[in-house]
Scaffold this active site. Structure first.
Site, mmCIF file in Angstrom:
data_model
loop_
_atom_site.group_PDB
_atom_site.id
_atom_site.type_symbol
_atom_site.label_atom_id
_atom_site.label_comp_id
_atom_site.label_asym_id
_atom_site.label_seq_id
_atom_site.Cartn_x
_atom_site.Cartn_y
_atom_site.Cartn_z
ATOM 1 N N HIS A 37 0.978 -1.168 -0.068
ATOM 2 C CA HIS A 37 -0.029 -0.013 -0.038
ATOM 3 C C HIS A 37 1.048 1.244 0.020
ATOM 4 C CE1 HIS A 37 -3.436 2.325 1.498
ATOM 5 N NE2 HIS A 37 -2.544 3.298 1.766
ATOM 6 N N GLU A 38 1.830 1.467 1.012
ATOM 7 C CA GLU A 38 2.874 2.405 0.924
ATOM 8 C C GLU A 38 3.762 2.595 -0.090
ATOM 9 O OE1 GLU A 38 2.004 4.708 2.979
ATOM 10 O OE2 GLU A 38 0.600 3.412 4.391
ATOM 11 N N HIS A 63 1.908 4.145 -3.109
ATOM 12 C CA HIS A 63 1.900 5.624 -2.965
ATOM 13 C C HIS A 63 3.420 6.204 -3.349
ATOM 14 C CE1 HIS A 63 -1.974 6.251 -1.006
ATOM 15 N NE2 HIS A 63 -1.603 5.652 0.239
#
Length: 266
Positions: A58-59, A62
């Site tokens: 998820h990170e 980003h």
């Protein structure tokens, strides 16, 4: 600017992440084969490790999107190595989400990578950077639920089936919560570039409290009921029954008494 503007070492996968992947693989195998004398422990380790993997991805999503949008600083900060120890808020992004899974079985969104937004031009790029993280949870949910909606569970051990169902529950809740247009969450980050300066200035002071506000709302019984009814409806649409998620969470919380139905592997 592209990934070629970063050093190779800034993009090398961290041994920490490789170790987490290894734990996921080994405990997934133990869950599948019934190798562990206490299946709940294997399910707990498998789901927790897989959940941390999804948090890292998820990170990473980003950061990777930010890199290709113009913020080359994400490489220097170690965000492209998938190492959770490099995150700005490792407590919020790894420790607290794991604690919430253990306590309540909900996918808690967190915030970990600091994007230098002034390096990025274009509202669509800013929106895509914010959307990239929860879209990763959506993809993870699709992968976890695929055996269910493809009706390909023949021969799959029930413990593993239940573990996948619970992991899918976490991914769906994480995606929905992250996409809420609440200050401090990714959903607000998607729409923020399109808001007027005055609105953004008025909303900014509330950003640190957005997640707390959401969880305060979830403590309201009626809202909590509607929220989880929506989650159950989505999962049922993907072929996952209430029994699957119930048994997945029941096995995961091995320190409590296990429902006899859920403890029967086959």
């Amino acid at each position: 600017m592209t990934a070629t503007t970063t050093r190779t070492g800034d993009r090398r996968v961290s041994p920490v992440f490789v170790g987490i992947l290894a734990v996921t693989a080994v405990t997934g195998w133990a869950t599948w084969t019934g190798f562990s004398e206490r299946p709940g422990i294997a399910v707990f380790l498998f789901v927790t490790a897989a959940w941390i993997v999804s948090l890292c991805l998820h990170e990473y999503a980003h950061a990777r999107t930010a890199l290709h949008s113009g913020d080359i600083s994400v490489g220097e900060k170690g965000y492209l190595t998938l190492n959770p120890l490099k995150y700005t808020h490792a407590l919020l992004s790894i420790v607290l989400p794991v604690i919430f899974v253990i306590m309540g079985g909900i996918g808690l969104p967190g915030g970990a990578v600091f994007i230098e937004r002034n390096r990025i031009q274009g509202r669509w790029k800013h929106s895509l950077i914010s959307a990239a993280g929860p879209l990763t949870n959506v993809l993870f949910a699709v992968a976890c639920t695929a055996p269910f909606w493809l009706h390909s569970l023949d021969g799959v051990p029930r413990d593993f089936e239940f573990a996948l169902a619970f992991l899918a529950l976490l991914q769906v809740t994480a995606a929905i919560l992250n996409f809420l247009p609440v200050p401090g969450l990714d959903g607000y980050g998607v729409i923020e570039p399109w808001l007027s300066y005055n609105i953004k200035r008025q909303v900014a002071p509330f950003a640190p409290f957005g997640l707390l506000f959401v969880f305060a709302l979830l403590w309201v019984p009626s809202i909590n009921t509607h929220f989880f009814d929506a989650i159950d409806a989505i999962l049922r649409g993907l072929g996952i029954s209430d029994v699957d998620t119930y048994c997945g969470q029941n096995l995961y919380r091995f320190w409590q008494s296990t429902d006899q139905y859920c403890s029967i592997s086959g």
